[in-house]
Design an enzyme around this catalytic site. Structure first.
Site, PDB file in Angstrom:
ATOM      1  N   VAL A  76      -0.954 -10.700   0.686  1.00  0.00           N
ATOM      2  CA  VAL A  76       0.328 -11.127   0.451  1.00  0.00           C
ATOM      3  C   VAL A  76       1.310 -10.200   1.401  1.00  0.00           C
ATOM      4  CG1 VAL A  76       0.519  -9.666  -1.684  1.00  0.00           C
ATOM      5  CG2 VAL A  76       1.613 -11.739  -1.676  1.00  0.00           C
ATOM      6  N   ASP A  77       0.913  -8.844   1.217  1.00  0.00           N
ATOM      7  CA  ASP A  77       1.974  -7.809   2.042  1.00  0.00           C
ATOM      8  C   ASP A  77       2.017  -8.448   3.455  1.00  0.00           C
ATOM      9  OD1 ASP A  77       3.123  -5.754   2.506  1.00  0.00           O
ATOM     10  OD2 ASP A  77       1.541  -4.137   2.409  1.00  0.00           O
ATOM     11  N   VAL A  95      -8.060  -7.348  -1.975  1.00  0.00           N
ATOM     12  CA  VAL A  95      -8.596  -6.538  -0.949  1.00  0.00           C
ATOM     13  C   VAL A  95      -8.857  -5.040  -1.818  1.00  0.00           C
ATOM     14  CG1 VAL A  95      -8.579  -4.822   0.980  1.00  0.00           C
ATOM     15  CG2 VAL A  95      -7.800  -7.071   1.378  1.00  0.00           C
ATOM     16  N   ASN A  97       0.865  -1.090  -0.071  1.00  0.00           N
ATOM     17  CA  ASN A  97       0.015   0.018  -0.027  1.00  0.00           C
ATOM     18  C   ASN A  97       0.999   1.115  -0.011  1.00  0.00           C
ATOM     19  OD1 ASN A  97       0.626   0.219   3.049  1.00  0.00           O
ATOM     20  ND2 ASN A  97      -0.924  -0.910   3.240  1.00  0.00           N
TER      21      ASN A  97
END
Ligand code: ADP
Length: 172
Positions: free
Chosen positions: A34-35, A121, A25
């Protein structure tokens, strides 16, 4: 060209490649999906490195070491949030793939693995995102000997099926 692009249904944090791409982000301070998985696997040094970078605009990319990951580098790119399709979502998503590939070349990466950027998301329609991902990567590889291998990592079943179908009918 065909042998330079592959599809893998796997957890991207497990891959021994030169670079894995993170769907990050704007703040680059970690998140879910995944972050979150990448930050957990890389360890706290990754957050520190990201903090020093100080953020990343949508469609751009930044690079850090992989720390505890088996991959040498993490390339953090910020995909667009889907807002109906009339807000430059397509070109911003394309830019994520191209900017990540440019960084990979700059750091001499032979192999790079991409997650399905923006399709979690951020709500980008999966088929449209897959078409953009595949076309951007192929266009880039046509004019660049590096990276030698690009892996599309499809974590969810729906993306894996989409990529299988689209890669199968793509003219390389
Ligand atoms: P975004 O905010 O860009 O939509 P997400 O992390 O929510 O990012 O989702 C992007 C994609 O990453 C989704 O297709 C999701 O299935 C996938 N994903 C989630 N965890 C992993 C993982 N460990 N390895 C690879 N892909 C993953």
């Amino acid at each position: 060209m065909h042998n330079r692009v592959e599809l893998l249904q796997a957890d991207i944090t497990s891959l021994e490649v030169d670079a894995i791409v993170n769907a990050a982000n704007n703040a680059l301070l970690g998140g879910g999906g995944v972050d979150g998985a990448i930050h957990r696997a890389a360890g706290p040094q990754l957050l520190e490195a990201c903090r020093l970078i100080g953020g990343c605009p949508t469609g751009e990319a930044r690079i850090t070491p992989g720390f505890n990951l088996p991959s040498k580098f993490v390339i953090h790119t910020v995909g667009p949030v889907w807002r109906g399709g009339e807000n430059k979502e397509d070109s911003l998503l394309e830019s994520c793939y191209l900017e990540s590939l440019k960084l990979a070349v700059k750091y001499n990466c032979n192999s790079i693995a991409f997650p399905n950027i923006s399709t979690g998301v951020y709500g980008f329609p999966k088929e449209r995102a897959a078409e953009i991902a595949i076309q951007s990567v192929i266009r880039f590889l046509r004019t660049s000997p590096l990276p030698k291998n690009v892996i599309f990592v499809c974590f969810d079943h729906e993306n894996a099926e989409l990529y299988r179908m689209l890669l199968g009918k793509t003219a390389f």
